[in-house]
Design a protein around this motif. Structure first.
Motif, PDB file in Angstrom:
ATOM      1  N   GLU A 180       0.811  -1.222   0.000  1.00  0.00           N
ATOM      2  CA  GLU A 180       0.000   0.000   0.000  1.00  0.00           C
ATOM      3  C   GLU A 180       0.844   1.271   0.000  1.00  0.00           C
ATOM      4  OE1 GLU A 180      -2.391  -3.374   1.391  1.00  0.00           O
ATOM      5  OE2 GLU A 180      -0.411  -2.608   1.939  1.00  0.00           O
ATOM      6  N   ASN A 181       2.069   1.178   0.446  1.00  0.00           N
ATOM      7  CA  ASN A 181       2.933   2.361   0.533  1.00  0.00           C
ATOM      8  C   ASN A 181       3.737   2.603  -0.744  1.00  0.00           C
ATOM      9  OD1 ASN A 181       2.209   3.247   3.135  1.00  0.00           O
ATOM     10  ND2 ASN A 181       3.541   1.734   4.082  1.00  0.00           N
ATOM     11  N   GLY A 214      10.230  -5.253 -13.510  1.00  0.00           N
ATOM     12  CA  GLY A 214       9.917  -6.450 -12.729  1.00  0.00           C
ATOM     13  C   GLY A 214       9.115  -6.123 -11.496  1.00  0.00           C
ATOM     14  N   ALA A 215       9.475  -5.045 -10.788  1.00  0.00           N
ATOM     15  CA  ALA A 215       8.725  -4.629  -9.604  1.00  0.00           C
ATOM     16  C   ALA A 215       7.340  -4.141 -10.006  1.00  0.00           C
ATOM     17  CB  ALA A 215       9.489  -3.531  -8.866  1.00  0.00           C
ATOM     18  N   ALA A 216       7.282  -3.339 -11.056  1.00  0.00           N
ATOM     19  CA  ALA A 216       5.995  -2.789 -11.509  1.00  0.00           C
ATOM     20  C   ALA A 216       5.038  -3.908 -11.904  1.00  0.00           C
ATOM     21  CB  ALA A 216       6.216  -1.841 -12.680  1.00  0.00           C
ATOM     22  N   ARG A 217       5.567  -4.972 -12.507  1.00  0.00           N
ATOM     23  CA  ARG A 217       4.708  -6.091 -12.911  1.00  0.00           C
ATOM     24  C   ARG A 217       4.032  -6.712 -11.701  1.00  0.00           C
ATOM     25  NH1 ARG A 217       5.759 -11.743 -14.378  1.00  0.00           N
ATOM     26  NH2 ARG A 217       8.026 -11.426 -14.370  1.00  0.00           N
ATOM     27  N   TRP A 218       4.791  -6.904 -10.607  1.00  0.00           N
ATOM     28  CA  TRP A 218       4.169  -7.492  -9.419  1.00  0.00           C
ATOM     29  C   TRP A 218       3.096  -6.568  -8.860  1.00  0.00           C
ATOM     30  CZ3 TRP A 218       3.027  -6.260  -4.478  1.00  0.00           C
ATOM     31  CH2 TRP A 218       2.495  -7.294  -3.699  1.00  0.00           C
ATOM     32  N   PHE A 219       3.383  -5.292  -8.727  1.00  0.00           N
ATOM     33  CA  PHE A 219       2.402  -4.363  -8.163  1.00  0.00           C
ATOM     34  C   PHE A 219       1.152  -4.301  -9.033  1.00  0.00           C
ATOM     35  CE2 PHE A 219       6.083  -2.801  -5.749  1.00  0.00           C
ATOM     36  CZ  PHE A 219       5.503  -2.624  -4.509  1.00  0.00           C
ATOM     37  N   GLY A 277      -3.063  -5.358  -8.041  1.00  0.00           N
ATOM     38  CA  GLY A 277      -4.036  -4.292  -7.831  1.00  0.00           C
ATOM     39  C   GLY A 277      -3.481  -2.940  -7.439  1.00  0.00           C
ATOM     40  N   TYR A 278      -2.151  -2.745  -7.558  1.00  0.00           N
ATOM     41  CA  TYR A 278      -1.535  -1.454  -7.225  1.00  0.00           C
ATOM     42  C   TYR A 278      -1.034  -0.848  -8.536  1.00  0.00           C
ATOM     43  CZ  TYR A 278      -1.642  -3.773  -2.722  1.00  0.00           C
ATOM     44  OH  TYR A 278      -2.043  -4.448  -1.588  1.00  0.00           O
TER      45      TYR A 278
END
Length: 325
Positions: free
Chosen positions: A294-295, A307-312, A316-317
């Motif tokens: 959430e942060n 890679g990080a953006a794909r997980w978020f 749903g982020y």
């Protein structure tokens, strides 16, 4: 011996057959990785070394932490690729991206990407109770103040804050552990800490001697928030045994970062592991209770690693394409 060999071979064969996608996804993964942290006695080192070990154990890649000068140096090391991962604070990150790093003026460190939110760094002051210093206004003229390692978040911003509040001081640098020892020995008057709470050096200090953990009054907090990239923050009384009530200070957000050229699948798996196991992260350091998805919106400075953006985005982020490197 033969039986053991046959069983081991059969197990390896079954694992390989069951997980061909994992083997394929690991293309380009490094054999090892190092995380740039900060000095011993500070939260960065405790958080970063524990996190590196957690990732290494679960992803099967050798990893560890490196002691550095903190966020400013970490930005430079990750940008150049000397380190693949690092921890940074949003203020130094912005200055480094804008080419205003004191380590390399004019160099825009734009090959650094965000991975996940860590926690807020409160700026707080500690003095021995025997000095009678209970507030910022009590700090004597010409006091020697320890600001942490040279180039750290504390060293970058806290002296400016003290000047803005009218404090006249002599500057001292060193690791948090070293400065804590100097404070206890009466060699310096105050330590201006900027680190996630509880700060190991402060926790150790208050076990050994009586200390005052000093916050800001209304006027001081407003002046600092108006002049610096920080927000108000309250240190809960339960954080330290020396606090009888919550302490109001200011804080700045921290993020884990990665060289933007690291493989997408590797960064994805690290982000997934970290964001989906907060209980384990909190066991590494209590500050990790804020290391939750959430942060993610607290990052307004660094582009996101794909890679990080794909997980978020999968969870749903929303991270817009324009915010991804």
């Amino acid at each position: 011996m033969k039986l053991q060999t046959i069983v081991a071979a059969a197990f390896a064969s079954s694992v390989f057959a069951a997980t061909p996608a994992v083997a394929q996804d690991r293309a380009g993964w490094p054999d090892s990785f190092t995380v740039g942290t900060a000095s011993q006695g500070g939260t960065y080192f405790a958080y970063g070394s524990g996190w590196a070990n957690f990732v290494a154990e679960n992803l099967g890649v050798s990893g560890g932490a490196e002691i550095t000068g903190g966020p400013v140096q970490n930005m430079a090391l990750v940008h150049t690729g000397d380190l693949k991962f690092g921890l940074t604070t949003m203020g130094p990150a912005r200055e480094s991206r804008d080419g205003e790093s004191p380590l390399a003026p004019g160099m825009k460190m734009d090959n650094v990407c965000a991975m996940f939110p860590m926690y807020e760094t409160p700026f707080s002051i500690t003095a021995l109770s025997s000095t009678g210093i209970k507030s910022i206004s009590d700090i004597p003229d010409g006091a020697t103040i320890g600001f942490g390692p040279a180039g750290s978040t504390s060293d970058t911003y806290f002296p400016r804050m003290m000047e803005a509040l009218g404090v006249n001081f002599k500057r001292r640098n060193g690791s948090w552990s070293d400065l804590g020892g100097q404070l206890q020995d009466g060699l310096i008057d105050v330590v201006a800490f900027a680190a996630g709470i509880p700060i190991p050096a402060v926790s150790q200090l208050e076990v050994q001697t009586d200390v005052n953990i000093i916050g800001m009054n209304d006027e001081e907090a407003k002046k600092i928030v108006d002049q610096f990239p920080v927000s108000e923050f309250v240190i809960p009384a339960s954080t330290y045994q020396s606090l009888d009530e919550p302490s109001r200070v200011v804080s700045m957000w921290n993020f884990a970062m990665v060289n933007c050229d690291m493989p997408e699948s590797f960064v994805y798996e690290i982000t997934k592991l970290t964001m989906e196991n907060n209980e384990k992260m909190v066991s590494i350091h209590k500050a990790a209770r804020f290391s939750v998805p959430e942060n993610y919106s607290k990052n307004t400075v660094l582009p996101w690693h794909p890679g990080a953006a794909r997980w978020f985005n999968e969870n749903g982020y929303t991270i817009e394409a324009a915010a991804i490197k």
